[in-house]
Design an enzyme around this catalytic site. Structure first.
Site, PDB file in Angstrom:
ATOM      1  N   CYS A   1     -13.383 -15.855  55.575  1.00  0.00           N
ATOM      2  CA  CYS A   1     -12.556 -14.983  56.409  1.00  0.00           C
ATOM      3  C   CYS A   1     -12.422 -13.649  55.689  1.00  0.00           C
ATOM      4  O   CYS A   1     -13.425 -13.020  55.368  1.00  0.00           O
ATOM      5  CB  CYS A   1     -11.211 -15.643  56.724  1.00  0.00           C
ATOM      6  SG  CYS A   1     -10.228 -16.062  55.281  1.00  0.00           S
TER       7      CYS A   1
ATOM      8  N   ARG B   1      -7.518 -18.080  55.711  1.00  0.00           N
ATOM      9  CA  ARG B   1      -7.772 -18.633  57.046  1.00  0.00           C
ATOM     10  C   ARG B   1      -8.973 -19.573  57.007  1.00  0.00           C
ATOM     11  O   ARG B   1      -9.028 -20.554  57.743  1.00  0.00           O
ATOM     12  CB  ARG B   1      -8.026 -17.497  58.049  1.00  0.00           C
ATOM     13  CG  ARG B   1      -6.770 -16.750  58.458  1.00  0.00           C
ATOM     14  CD  ARG B   1      -7.103 -15.554  59.333  1.00  0.00           C
ATOM     15  NE  ARG B   1      -7.701 -14.455  58.572  1.00  0.00           N
ATOM     16  CZ  ARG B   1      -8.114 -13.313  59.118  1.00  0.00           C
ATOM     17  NH1 ARG B   1      -8.025 -13.135  60.425  1.00  0.00           N
ATOM     18  NH2 ARG B   1      -8.611 -12.352  58.369  1.00  0.00           N
TER      19      ARG B   1
END
Lengths: 287, 99
Positions: A233, A238
């Protein structure tokens, strides 16, 4: 690994909240959230000051991790349940980090802090006291961590899964939309990476979707789970959420998280970058 | 405060020529709601970002120009609002929860 080994719901946490062998750990992007309130008996780990080396860009080493967990009163045989805000982004990151250093029994609270709050469950300001322990960490398990050379080798051959928002993938944004956008690196994505935003794996309340929905999500995006998979990410939090989905919920073994992610890749000299909404070819280029 | 916008968050320290800001306040019965969750969805309904509101009910996104949906979640309430954002401007959105 499976859902029951790695994920607990809020009722489970409420039933074990006073169990001395269950340690609740809050890890938030907003590290001040804990000071306002938290689940009773939860300790805090700060993803930045506790888990990042203060000088170079890397994790704390094995000895520093041992010192951290010892000070937090966590033993090797404790069940650690991690939760946090932002749909468990940083909680997932901490989960992966605990696995990196070999903690045996670590789980996530499904939905994290958001689901707990939306259910109007109890939050308190009292900070628990836990007796210090002598924690022993393992050497880093690099079978779950990817570095930039692994990523370059994977272009066009293995699965690269970009889990940022579609606008970050295409290069229209450089950071999530709740953060300022001024950055030094180039915009875009790693050529041949599939776009599967982490958020597609979660419901509005932050809980994970069902295994069937999750499997359909990645297969529908053309991710062949028989191949090695690298998730990335912007800074690796994430993608830890996606790593959790693939590795822990769906039980896919050959999945790594590239924590250098776009802030490293997008600043490298001479590597291919792809712009736009297409995965692109290994050479990259404009949309 | 220097740079403050009436009724909204301060933009002090931001280079507004480069930012596309969506911000606002969540309330219920005229009272600000802190700790609500505001989700930013793009024109296709795809999730883009989420923030909790501050103690004064405020929230802010740094978005891209275009049409967006703000979905606000709080215990027992959900509210969707449409907003159009433009570069260099602040789109102010007031979200009144009905439940």
């Amino acid at each position: 690994m499976s859902r029951t080994d790695s994920l607990v719901d809020a009722d489970w946490v409420e039933a074990h909240i006073d169990d001395p062998k269950v340690v609740l750990v809050e890890v938030d992007e907003d590290t001040a959230a804990y000071e306002i309130n938290h689940i009773r008996n939860a300790v805090r780990i700060d993803w930045q000051s506790d888990l990042q080396d203060p000088v170079r860009r890397d994790f704390v080493n094995q000895q520093q991790f041992e010192a951290l967990l010892s000070a937090k009163g966590i033993s090797n045989d404790d069940t650690v349940v991690i939760y946090g805000g932002n749909n468990n982004w940083f909680a997932s990151y901490a989960f992966w980090y605990f696995k990196l250093y070999g903690h045996q029994d670590v789980r996530l609270l499904d939905g994290g802090r958001k689901k707990w709050e939306l259910d109007a469950r109890e939050l308190v300001a009292d900070v628990p006291t836990r007796t210090a322990t002598t924690y022993k960490a393992s050497a880093q398990d690099t079978s779950i961590r990817a570095f930039r050379d692994d990523v370059l080798r994977a272009i066009g051959t293995q699965n690269l899964v970009d889990v940022r928002s579609p606008d970050e993938y295409a290069g229209r944004l450089l950071a999530p939309a709740h953060l300022p956008q001024e950055q030094s690196q180039r915009a875009g994505h790693i050529p041949t990476a599939a776009s599967v935003p982490w958020s597609k794996a979660a419901n509005d309340d932050g809980t994970f979707k069902s295994d069937d929905e999750l499997k359909a999500l990645y297969e529908g995006a053309g991710v062949d789970l028989a191949k090695d998979t690298i998730a990335y990410c912007r800074i690796g939090e994430r993608s830890a959420h996606t790593w959790f989905v693939l590795h822990e919920l769906l039980g896919v073994s050959n999945v790594t998280n590239y924590d250098g992610s776009w802030t490293e890749y997008g600043a490298l000299v001479g590597v291919p970058v792809q712009l736009g909404d297409i995965a692109g070819t290994p050479e990259g280029g404009a949309a | 405060m220097c740079g403050a916008v009436a009724g909204g968050l301060s933009i002090e320290g931001l280079d507004m020529s480069k930012e596309t800001v969506i911000q606002g306040q969540v309330s219920r019965d005229g009272q600000p709601v802190g700790g609500a969750y505001v989700r930013l969805l793009d024109a296709t309904g795809e999730f883009t970002a989420e923030v909790p509101t501050s103690a004064t009910g405020h929230f802010r996104f740094f978005a891209a120009p275009g049409s967006w949906t703000l979905r606000t979640l709080a215990p027992g309430a959900q509210e969707d609002r449409q907003v159009v954002a433009r570069l260099g401007q602040i789109a102010e959105v007031e979200v009144a929860l009905s439940a």
